[in-house]
Design a protein around this motif. Sequence first.
Motif, mmCIF file in Angstrom:
data_model
loop_
_atom_site.group_PDB
_atom_site.id
_atom_site.type_symbol
_atom_site.label_atom_id
_atom_site.label_comp_id
_atom_site.label_asym_id
_atom_site.label_seq_id
_atom_site.Cartn_x
_atom_site.Cartn_y
_atom_site.Cartn_z
ATOM 1 N N CYS A 154 7.719 -4.864 -1.364
ATOM 2 C CA CYS A 154 6.892 -4.466 -2.467
ATOM 3 C C CYS A 154 6.407 -4.980 -3.571
ATOM 4 O O CYS A 154 5.389 -4.686 -4.253
ATOM 5 N N ARG B 36 5.843 -4.640 10.451
ATOM 6 C CA ARG B 36 5.397 -3.835 9.346
ATOM 7 C C ARG B 36 7.023 -3.088 9.035
ATOM 8 O O ARG B 36 7.897 -3.205 9.834
ATOM 9 N N ARG C 262 3.605 -0.219 6.031
ATOM 10 C CA ARG C 262 3.160 -1.454 5.241
ATOM 11 C C ARG C 262 3.510 -2.735 5.857
ATOM 12 O O ARG C 262 4.742 -3.033 6.119
#
Length: 302
Positions: free
Chosen positions: A194, A249, A272
């Motif tokens: 993150c 990912r 992501r």
Amino acid sequence: MDSVELLDRLGRLRRAQVGAVRVPHKPLLLLWLFGRFATTGSSVASYADAEEPVSRLINQFGPPVRRAAARQRAAMPFVHLERELWDLRNATGGPLGTETPERRRLLIDLHATGRLHEHVERLLADPAVLAAATRMLLDRHFTSALAPVICDTVGLNVATPSEDSRLAVVSRRRRSAAFTERVLRVYAHSCAACGFDGRIGTVPVGIEAAHVRWHSQHGPDDVTNGLALCSLHHTLLDLGVLGLTPDRRLKVSEIYLAQAPAGRAVYDLAGRPLASPRSGEPLIDAEHIAWHDRQVFRNDAA
């Protein structure tokens, strides 16, 4: 048997596997029994009492499996836990051998009841021994981010370190400080999932070095097996809520549920790419990603 011998016996509990998949059923039964003993002063448990909570532990903290098999999984450790530790009897008090079929209905019909041997219970009555025994099982079969979650689930508190240096020495497999320092440096002290990079002054906070293949499962202290993650995403990786694809990912387990915006933010991680390590540093090894996917990640069949 004294306390050091007990810890040695727990330390030699085999890391069981079916094929290439870990089977931590016995340590989870033992941890449940330790919690029961700490709460009630006795480890006596019928299979009927143990089936639901132990199966739930195995389903939650063992490798992902089909849900249909979960209820029967507690039978294996209940029957096969080492007899140096565990005494298993039928309704009339007769011994129940390890050759007994692991059929759930048979264990219930026989009113199978087990208990840790009295000399084991006497040792575990010492809080330092109980804490060291618990840490031994957690360190050898799980990973550090899961330890407080498992302890909370079974009702154990091992926050207070043992005052007996003999117990402290034999109950831990030391982790490499150099591994932590290098992984955090390679990812610039930021969460690879993150981007969190909180600090107090110049000191990073809430950032941890995670093993993709668990340290307890022969995962190397090497940057090819490490990720810098915030505390939340480290825990979610170890619980199997987060996984990694072969092209590095993030993926999110389909069994994960959240309603509040903060919880739902985890969904946004799906697809992501992980943050890249510093130039010249290696990526996560595909072999370790495959291990995590097979042994930890909770796919929709789990």
